[in-house]
Write a protein that holds these residues in place. Structure first.
Motif, PDB file in Angstrom:
ATOM      1  N   PRO A 111     -44.778  40.988 -46.532  1.00 41.37           N
ATOM      2  CA  PRO A 111     -44.119  39.701 -46.304  1.00 41.37           C
ATOM      3  C   PRO A 111     -42.840  39.572 -47.118  1.00 41.37           C
ATOM      4  CG  PRO A 111     -45.974  39.429 -47.786  1.00 41.37           C
ATOM      5  CD  PRO A 111     -46.010  40.861 -47.333  1.00 41.37           C
ATOM      6  N   VAL A 112     -41.887  38.802 -46.580  1.00 41.81           N
ATOM      7  CA  VAL A 112     -40.666  38.478 -47.315  1.00 41.81           C
ATOM      8  C   VAL A 112     -40.970  37.284 -48.214  1.00 41.81           C
ATOM      9  CG1 VAL A 112     -38.261  37.748 -47.134  1.00 41.81           C
ATOM     10  CG2 VAL A 112     -39.222  39.314 -45.428  1.00 41.81           C
ATOM     11  N   PRO A 113     -40.719  37.368 -49.519  1.00 44.48           N
ATOM     12  CA  PRO A 113     -41.000  36.232 -50.406  1.00 44.48           C
ATOM     13  C   PRO A 113     -40.253  34.979 -49.958  1.00 44.48           C
ATOM     14  CG  PRO A 113     -40.518  38.212 -51.676  1.00 44.48           C
ATOM     15  CD  PRO A 113     -40.192  38.531 -50.248  1.00 44.48           C
ATOM     16  N   LEU A 114     -40.882  33.810 -50.145  1.00 46.62           N
ATOM     17  CA  LEU A 114     -40.251  32.556 -49.733  1.00 46.62           C
ATOM     18  C   LEU A 114     -38.918  32.332 -50.441  1.00 46.62           C
ATOM     19  CD1 LEU A 114     -43.096  29.890 -49.363  1.00 46.62           C
ATOM     20  CD2 LEU A 114     -41.688  30.925 -47.573  1.00 46.62           C
ATOM     21  N   SER A 115     -38.779  32.805 -51.668  1.00 46.32           N
ATOM     22  CA  SER A 115     -37.502  32.645 -52.371  1.00 46.32           C
ATOM     23  C   SER A 115     -36.394  33.397 -51.658  1.00 46.32           C
ATOM     24  CB  SER A 115     -37.628  33.147 -53.814  1.00 46.32           C
ATOM     25  OG  SER A 115     -38.000  34.524 -53.843  1.00 46.32           O
ATOM     26  N   VAL A 116     -36.695  34.568 -51.122  1.00 50.19           N
ATOM     27  CA  VAL A 116     -35.699  35.344 -50.370  1.00 50.19           C
ATOM     28  C   VAL A 116     -35.423  34.687 -49.023  1.00 50.19           C
ATOM     29  CG1 VAL A 116     -35.212  37.581 -49.318  1.00 50.19           C
ATOM     30  CG2 VAL A 116     -36.363  37.465 -51.536  1.00 50.19           C
ATOM     31  N   VAL A 117     -36.471  34.165 -48.395  1.00 53.80           N
ATOM     32  CA  VAL A 117     -36.283  33.442 -47.127  1.00 53.80           C
ATOM     33  C   VAL A 117     -35.313  32.288 -47.322  1.00 53.80           C
ATOM     34  CG1 VAL A 117     -37.412  32.008 -45.391  1.00 53.80           C
ATOM     35  CG2 VAL A 117     -38.539  34.079 -46.203  1.00 53.80           C
ATOM     36  N   ARG A 118     -35.540  31.477 -48.349  1.00 57.62           N
ATOM     37  CA  ARG A 118     -34.689  30.304 -48.580  1.00 57.62           C
ATOM     38  C   ARG A 118     -33.244  30.716 -48.837  1.00 57.62           C
ATOM     39  NH1 ARG A 118     -34.716  24.971 -49.676  1.00 57.62           N
ATOM     40  NH2 ARG A 118     -36.950  24.822 -49.280  1.00 57.62           N
ATOM     41  N   GLN A 119     -33.029  31.778 -49.563  1.00 57.16           N
ATOM     42  CA  GLN A 119     -31.667  32.225 -49.873  1.00 57.16           C
ATOM     43  C   GLN A 119     -30.891  32.637 -48.624  1.00 57.16           C
ATOM     44  OE1 GLN A 119     -32.296  35.423 -52.631  1.00 57.16           O
ATOM     45  NE2 GLN A 119     -32.938  34.069 -54.305  1.00 57.16           N
ATOM     46  N   ARG A 128     -39.295  33.280 -39.010  1.00 59.61           N
ATOM     47  CA  ARG A 128     -39.926  34.380 -38.276  1.00 59.61           C
ATOM     48  C   ARG A 128     -38.945  35.523 -38.039  1.00 59.61           C
ATOM     49  NH1 ARG A 128     -44.952  33.325 -36.569  1.00 59.61           N
ATOM     50  NH2 ARG A 128     -45.628  31.140 -36.526  1.00 59.61           N
ATOM     51  N   LEU A 129     -37.698  35.177 -37.760  1.00 57.82           N
ATOM     52  CA  LEU A 129     -36.714  36.234 -37.552  1.00 57.82           C
ATOM     53  C   LEU A 129     -36.460  36.999 -38.841  1.00 57.82           C
ATOM     54  CD1 LEU A 129     -34.760  37.682 -35.649  1.00 57.82           C
ATOM     55  CD2 LEU A 129     -33.021  35.961 -36.259  1.00 57.82           C
ATOM     56  N   ILE A 130     -36.384  36.293 -39.963  1.00 56.92           N
ATOM     57  CA  ILE A 130     -36.196  36.962 -41.251  1.00 56.92           C
ATOM     58  C   ILE A 130     -37.322  37.964 -41.492  1.00 56.92           C
ATOM     59  CG2 ILE A 130     -36.316  36.579 -43.757  1.00 56.92           C
ATOM     60  CD1 ILE A 130     -34.645  34.048 -43.305  1.00 56.92           C
ATOM     61  N   GLN A 131     -38.554  37.546 -41.261  1.00 55.75           N
ATOM     62  CA  GLN A 131     -39.681  38.449 -41.451  1.00 55.75           C
ATOM     63  C   GLN A 131     -39.605  39.637 -40.497  1.00 55.75           C
ATOM     64  OE1 GLN A 131     -42.282  38.519 -43.764  1.00 55.75           O
ATOM     65  NE2 GLN A 131     -42.565  40.521 -42.807  1.00 55.75           N
ATOM     66  N   HIS A 132     -39.265  39.364 -39.239  1.00 54.13           N
ATOM     67  CA  HIS A 132     -39.215  40.432 -38.234  1.00 54.13           C
ATOM     68  C   HIS A 132     -38.110  41.437 -38.548  1.00 54.13           C
ATOM     69  CE1 HIS A 132     -39.406  42.427 -34.354  1.00 54.13           C
ATOM     70  NE2 HIS A 132     -38.107  42.195 -34.191  1.00 54.13           N
ATOM     71  N   GLN A 133     -36.943  40.941 -38.954  1.00 56.24           N
ATOM     72  CA  GLN A 133     -35.840  41.859 -39.239  1.00 56.24           C
ATOM     73  C   GLN A 133     -36.154  42.754 -40.421  1.00 56.24           C
ATOM     74  OE1 GLN A 133     -32.886  42.277 -37.358  1.00 56.24           O
ATOM     75  NE2 GLN A 133     -34.177  41.115 -35.952  1.00 56.24           N
ATOM     76  N   TRP A 134     -36.814  42.198 -41.431  1.00 51.69           N
ATOM     77  CA  TRP A 134     -37.212  43.032 -42.569  1.00 51.69           C
ATOM     78  C   TRP A 134     -38.220  44.087 -42.135  1.00 51.69           C
ATOM     79  CZ3 TRP A 134     -36.723  45.600 -46.689  1.00 51.69           C
ATOM     80  CH2 TRP A 134     -37.839  46.084 -47.378  1.00 51.69           C
ATOM     81  N   ASP A 135     -39.232  43.663 -41.385  1.00 52.36           N
ATOM     82  CA  ASP A 135     -40.305  44.570 -41.005  1.00 52.36           C
ATOM     83  C   ASP A 135     -39.794  45.687 -40.096  1.00 52.36           C
ATOM     84  OD1 ASP A 135     -42.889  45.617 -40.736  1.00 52.36           O
ATOM     85  OD2 ASP A 135     -43.389  44.288 -39.082  1.00 52.36           O
ATOM     86  N   LYS A 136     -39.003  45.313 -39.082  1.00 52.51           N
ATOM     87  CA  LYS A 136     -38.578  46.310 -38.098  1.00 52.51           C
ATOM     88  C   LYS A 136     -37.425  47.175 -38.591  1.00 52.51           C
ATOM     89  CE  LYS A 136     -37.244  46.888 -33.244  1.00 52.51           C
ATOM     90  NZ  LYS A 136     -37.007  46.212 -31.938  1.00 52.51           N
ATOM     91  N   ARG A 143     -36.583  49.455 -50.084  1.00 56.01           N
ATOM     92  CA  ARG A 143     -37.951  49.016 -50.353  1.00 56.01           C
ATOM     93  C   ARG A 143     -38.037  47.532 -50.688  1.00 56.01           C
ATOM     94  NH1 ARG A 143     -40.362  53.952 -54.136  1.00 56.01           N
ATOM     95  NH2 ARG A 143     -40.090  55.627 -52.577  1.00 56.01           N
ATOM     96  N   ASP A 144     -36.909  46.920 -50.980  1.00 51.76           N
ATOM     97  CA  ASP A 144     -36.883  45.547 -51.472  1.00 51.76           C
ATOM     98  C   ASP A 144     -36.215  44.641 -50.439  1.00 51.76           C
ATOM     99  OD1 ASP A 144     -36.687  43.191 -52.887  1.00 51.76           O
ATOM    100  OD2 ASP A 144     -35.161  43.916 -54.271  1.00 51.76           O
ATOM    101  N   PRO A 145     -36.920  43.640 -49.885  1.00 48.14           N
ATOM    102  CA  PRO A 145     -36.286  42.767 -48.895  1.00 48.14           C
ATOM    103  C   PRO A 145     -35.092  42.004 -49.445  1.00 48.14           C
ATOM    104  CG  PRO A 145     -38.464  41.933 -49.516  1.00 48.14           C
ATOM    105  CD  PRO A 145     -38.342  43.314 -50.074  1.00 48.14           C
ATOM    106  N   ALA A 146     -35.120  41.648 -50.733  1.00 44.69           N
ATOM    107  CA  ALA A 146     -33.981  40.929 -51.308  1.00 44.69           C
ATOM    108  C   ALA A 146     -32.713  41.769 -51.209  1.00 44.69           C
ATOM    109  CB  ALA A 146     -34.272  40.559 -52.760  1.00 44.69           C
ATOM    110  N   ARG A 147     -32.830  43.054 -51.449  1.00 47.46           N
ATOM    111  CA  ARG A 147     -31.663  43.936 -51.386  1.00 47.46           C
ATOM    112  C   ARG A 147     -31.173  44.097 -49.949  1.00 47.46           C
ATOM    113  NH1 ARG A 147     -31.444  50.205 -53.481  1.00 47.46           N
ATOM    114  NH2 ARG A 147     -29.196  50.508 -53.237  1.00 47.46           N
ATOM    115  N   TYR A 148     -32.105  44.207 -49.026  1.00 53.62           N
ATOM    116  CA  TYR A 148     -31.715  44.313 -47.616  1.00 53.62           C
ATOM    117  C   TYR A 148     -30.923  43.090 -47.173  1.00 53.62           C
ATOM    118  CZ  TYR A 148     -32.207  43.967 -42.543  1.00 53.62           C
ATOM    119  OH  TYR A 148     -31.954  43.796 -41.204  1.00 53.62           O
TER     120      TYR A 148
END
Length: 238
Positions: A111-119, A128-136, A143-148
């Protein structure tokens, strides 16, 4: 992924400019609810191939939201309660040497941390798109969603885009829009720009083809495009 220096991307000034046509207004919700644990469909096939470049996809929000104004699942982007958007970030996608691109590289999905989602909600206004883009896509880059998302949003914010309101009021072709974008972004040839329109000719996305250094490159041969004189329409919203 390259180091921080690579984030000075596209050879374009990062400072705000009046021709940036992205989020017009953005008001974040006071609270965000965690999404359920990430789930993948049967078509989410893990594919590991060498990365040969990237695509930065920018979605034209007025067209995406047409008919979705009352869709509770798209309320953040389309209801206007949280803002009004022009171009929003659809994603930053690693590409392969052929049409087969890497995807769903991390197992299991994280999962993408909520802090990264909010940013990142003002650039990509959908949890949902944020989560999907990270996953796919993002999981095949770092390795780090914040960096992506730091990389993706900085690229997004660096692109200068023309006055879409003005362009929507006159006859327009795909080639004309590509040339208008290229003119505003030194170092970006029109051949580095791909457009996606629906079957009725309305603009949906601008996609920028980037090399491994995140600088514009001519789109690969497998990225098929309509003729430059193909007519194009821009929906301004209601």
């Amino acid at each position: 992924m390259r180091g921080a220096a690579a984030l000075i991307v596209l050879g374009i000034a990062v400072a705000p400019a009046p021709l940036l046509a992205q989020a017009y207004q953005c008001r974040l919700p006071e609270r965000l609810s965690p999404l359920p644990a990430p789930q993948r469909g049967r078509d989410a096939v893990r594919r590991i191939v060498p990365v040969a470049g990237y695509t930065l996809a920018l979605s034209w929000s007025p067209e995406f939201c047409r008919g979705r104004e009352d869709d509770t699942g798209q309320a953040l982007q389309c209801s206007r309660r949280f803002g009004e958007f022009g171009f929003v970030l659809h994603g930053l996608w690693p590409e392969g040497k052929t049409a087969a691109y890497p995807q769903y590289c991390a197992t299991p999905p994280s999962p993408v941390p909520l802090s990264v989602v909010r940013q990142n909600l003002c650039a990509m206004p959908s949890q949902r798109l944020i989560q999907h883009q990270w996953d796919k896509h993002g999981s095949c880059m770092v390795r780090d969603p914040a960096r992506y998302f730091q990389t993706a949003t900085r690229l997004y914010r660096s692109v200068r885009l023309p006055d879409m309101e003005r362009l929507s009021r006159r006859p327009l072709t795909q080639g004309m829009l590509k040339r208008a974008i290229a003119k505003l972004n030194p170092g970006m040839p029109a051949t580095a720009i791909a457009l996606k329109a629906n079957t009725r000719g309305w603009l949906q996305e601008v996609r920028l083809c980037l090399g491994l250094d995140f600088r514009p490159r001519a789109c690969p041969a497998h990225v098929r495009q309509p003729r430059g004189d193909t007519m194009l329409k821009i929906w301004r919203g209601l």
